[in-house]
Scaffold this motif. Structure first.
Motif, PDB file in Angstrom:
ATOM      1  N   LYS A 192       0.836  -1.208   0.000  1.00 44.38           N
ATOM      2  CA  LYS A 192       0.000   0.000   0.000  1.00 44.38           C
ATOM      3  C   LYS A 192       0.869   1.256   0.000  1.00 44.38           C
ATOM      4  N   TYR A 193       1.938   1.248   0.800  1.00 46.18           N
ATOM      5  CA  TYR A 193       2.834   2.410   0.864  1.00 46.18           C
ATOM      6  C   TYR A 193       3.445   2.683  -0.506  1.00 46.18           C
ATOM      7  N   LEU A 194       3.960   1.650  -1.163  1.00 40.43           N
ATOM      8  CA  LEU A 194       4.586   1.840  -2.466  1.00 40.43           C
ATOM      9  C   LEU A 194       3.576   2.306  -3.522  1.00 40.43           C
ATOM     10  N   ALA A 195       2.372   1.777  -3.445  1.00 38.90           N
ATOM     11  CA  ALA A 195       1.336   2.170  -4.410  1.00 38.90           C
ATOM     12  C   ALA A 195       0.930   3.634  -4.230  1.00 38.90           C
ATOM     13  N   ASP A 196       1.028   4.120  -2.994  1.00 40.40           N
ATOM     14  CA  ASP A 196       0.576   5.494  -2.678  1.00 40.40           C
ATOM     15  C   ASP A 196       1.655   6.545  -2.827  1.00 40.40           C
ATOM     16  N   HIS A 197       2.899   6.146  -3.146  1.00 43.94           N
ATOM     17  CA  HIS A 197       3.998   7.113  -3.224  1.00 43.94           C
ATOM     18  C   HIS A 197       4.673   7.078  -4.590  1.00 43.94           C
ATOM     19  N   ASP A 198       4.980   8.253  -5.091  1.00 42.25           N
ATOM     20  CA  ASP A 198       5.677   8.355  -6.375  1.00 42.25           C
ATOM     21  C   ASP A 198       7.135   7.922  -6.215  1.00 42.25           C
TER      22      ASP A 198
END
Length: 199
Positions: A192-198
């Protein structure tokens, strides 16, 4: 096997609460302790005899600690089915000793996120060796005790005291199930963190 003797255990934890007391009890049962980094230092400071993982692997920790437990001398010892003569023969052939307990909790990725660290810094808090050891030992619960959290220390010691230093299959299976749930939750948080951050 139903009852497992704990002769050698790896301890490598982020949450060190209650660890010195737990490890001291293990030593009282004759368990050989193997550890890494800060966990090893804490156990040595508590007056306990501890072997370094690099002593087991014959290889130093490298890349700032990114690679330390990912080695056949560790994972062969964890994944060997003690009821399988071929597995035991393979260990003997390669000079690998069995590992009976894996006590690991993971780098605190949630803390890195809550502190607002940049992407590259946060990624350094993604644990690789920890989940790998947890999954390996949980898969092999017939032959290994997995300990994913300090909350389980009292229950494990109670089981060992009741069973002359051995741990029951029922407890090992319960902790394996909890371990897979915990690692799944950890991976989901990272995804989720990686999906939400550029990038």
């Amino acid at each position: 096997m139903d009852m497992l003797s704990i002769k050698r255990g790896i301890l490598s934890v982020t949450d060190k609460s209650g660890l010195a007391e737990f490890a001291s009890e293990l030593v009282g049962f004759g368990v050989e302790l193997i550890s890494t980094g800060g966990t090893k230092k804490m156990l040595l400071d508590a007056g306990l005899e501890v072997k370094s993982v690099s002593d087991v692997t014959g290889f130093p920790e490298i890349m700032g600690g990114r690679v330390k437990t990912l080695h056949p001398s560790v994972h062969g010892g964890i994944l060997a089915d003690k009821d399988n003569p071929e597995h035991l023969s393979t260990l003997d052939e390669h000079g690998i000793k069995t590992i009976d307990m894996v006590c690991v909790n993971l780098y605190n990725f949630a803390k890195a996120v809550s502190e607002g660290q940049d992407l590259r810094s946060a990624v350094e808090q993604i644990d690789i060796g920890g989940p790998t050891m947890l999954r390996a030992s949980a898969k092999n619960f017939h032959s290994v005790l997995v300990v994913p959290s300090p909350v389980h220390y009292p229950r494990i010691l109670e089981d060992m005291k009741k069973n002359d230093g051995k741990v029951s299959l029922a407890l090992r299976k319960d902790l394996a199930a909890e371990t897979f749930a915990l690692v799944s939750e950890y991976d989901s948080m990272i995804a989720k963190y990686l999906a939400d951050h550029d990038a």
